[in-house]
Design a protein around this motif. Structure first.
Motif, PDB file in Angstrom:
ATOM      1  N   TYR A   8       0.810  -1.216   0.000  1.00 21.02           N
ATOM      2  CA  TYR A   8       0.000   0.000   0.000  1.00 21.02           C
ATOM      3  C   TYR A   8       0.845   1.269   0.000  1.00 21.02           C
ATOM      4  CZ  TYR A   8      -4.183  -2.740   1.094  1.00 21.02           C
ATOM      5  OH  TYR A   8      -5.234  -3.628   1.056  1.00 21.02           O
ATOM      6  N   GLY A   9       2.117   1.129   0.305  1.00 16.86           N
ATOM      7  CA  GLY A   9       2.996   2.283   0.369  1.00 16.86           C
ATOM      8  C   GLY A   9       2.897   3.048   1.669  1.00 16.86           C
ATOM      9  N   ASP A  10       2.228   2.484   2.653  1.00 14.46           N
ATOM     10  CA  ASP A  10       2.011   3.175   3.923  1.00 14.46           C
ATOM     11  C   ASP A  10       3.050   2.836   4.982  1.00 14.46           C
ATOM     12  OD1 ASP A  10      -0.480   1.064   5.546  1.00 14.46           O
ATOM     13  OD2 ASP A  10       1.027   0.562   4.043  1.00 14.46           O
ATOM     14  N   ALA A  11       3.946   1.922   4.681  1.00 18.67           N
ATOM     15  CA  ALA A  11       4.988   1.549   5.627  1.00 18.67           C
ATOM     16  C   ALA A  11       6.313   1.405   4.900  1.00 18.67           C
ATOM     17  CB  ALA A  11       4.631   0.249   6.334  1.00 18.67           C
ATOM     18  N   THR A  12       7.359   1.921   5.504  1.00 16.11           N
ATOM     19  CA  THR A  12       8.701   1.799   4.948  1.00 16.11           C
ATOM     20  C   THR A  12       9.677   1.373   6.026  1.00 16.11           C
ATOM     21  OG1 THR A  12       9.147   4.157   5.312  1.00 16.11           O
ATOM     22  CG2 THR A  12       8.309   3.515   3.146  1.00 16.11           C
ATOM     23  N   TYR A  13      10.798   0.828   5.591  1.00 15.97           N
ATOM     24  CA  TYR A  13      11.822   0.357   6.504  1.00 15.97           C
ATOM     25  C   TYR A  13      13.167   0.582   5.862  1.00 15.97           C
ATOM     26  CZ  TYR A  13      14.472  -2.942   9.436  1.00 15.97           C
ATOM     27  OH  TYR A  13      15.391  -3.531  10.274  1.00 15.97           O
ATOM     28  N   TYR A  14      14.145   1.034   6.668  1.00 12.67           N
ATOM     29  CA  TYR A  14      15.469   1.336   6.165  1.00 12.67           C
ATOM     30  C   TYR A  14      16.545   0.730   7.054  1.00 12.67           C
ATOM     31  CZ  TYR A  14      13.023   4.964   3.532  1.00 12.67           C
ATOM     32  OH  TYR A  14      12.171   5.646   2.697  1.00 12.67           O
TER      33      TYR A  14
END
Length: 126
Positions: A54-60
């Motif tokens: 959904y593009g609502d969560a990111t991780y780096y």
């Protein structure tokens, strides 16, 4: 089933920026989480970033947090990695990845990647 093709790699100087693109063949692009790994010469392939379907969560990864931004364009079936303030240690082949579930992507575990691109080389000079 899903083909991934990276582009945008090249040679840049430290401190400069670069944007990588990953074109995906999946018809239902939004159902796949996406991400990026990289492998430097003589080193293990390591997780860089991931984004949910959904593009609502990111991780780096800690090494790129605050400098890199992952995003996706649903109209173009493309994921991006905007890389700013590049450092020589960012030099690597960068691989686009796709996952069936967001949980897989957010784990940062290369063993849980479902699909891999062929890679694009980023070289950062001192």
């Amino acid at each position: 089933q899903v083909q991934l093709e990276e582009s945008g790699g090249g040679l840049v100087q430290a401190g400069e920026s670069l944007r990588l693109s990953c074109a995906a063949s999946a018809r239902t692009f939004s159902t796949y989480a996406m991400g990026w790994f990289r492998q430097a010469p003589g080193k293990e392939r390591e997780f860089v970033s991931a984004i949910s379907g959904y593009g609502d969560a990111t991780y780096y990864a800690d090494s790129v947090k605050g400098r890199f931004t992952i995003s996706r364009d649903y109209a173009k079936n493309t994921a991006y990695l905007q890389m700013n303030s590049l450092k020589p240690e960012d030099t690597a082949v960068y691989y686009c990845t796709a996952y069936t579930t967001t949980a897989q992507a957010m784990s940062g575990n290369r063993a849980r990647v479902d699909y891999w691109g062929k890679g694009t080389l980023v070289t950062v000079s001192s």
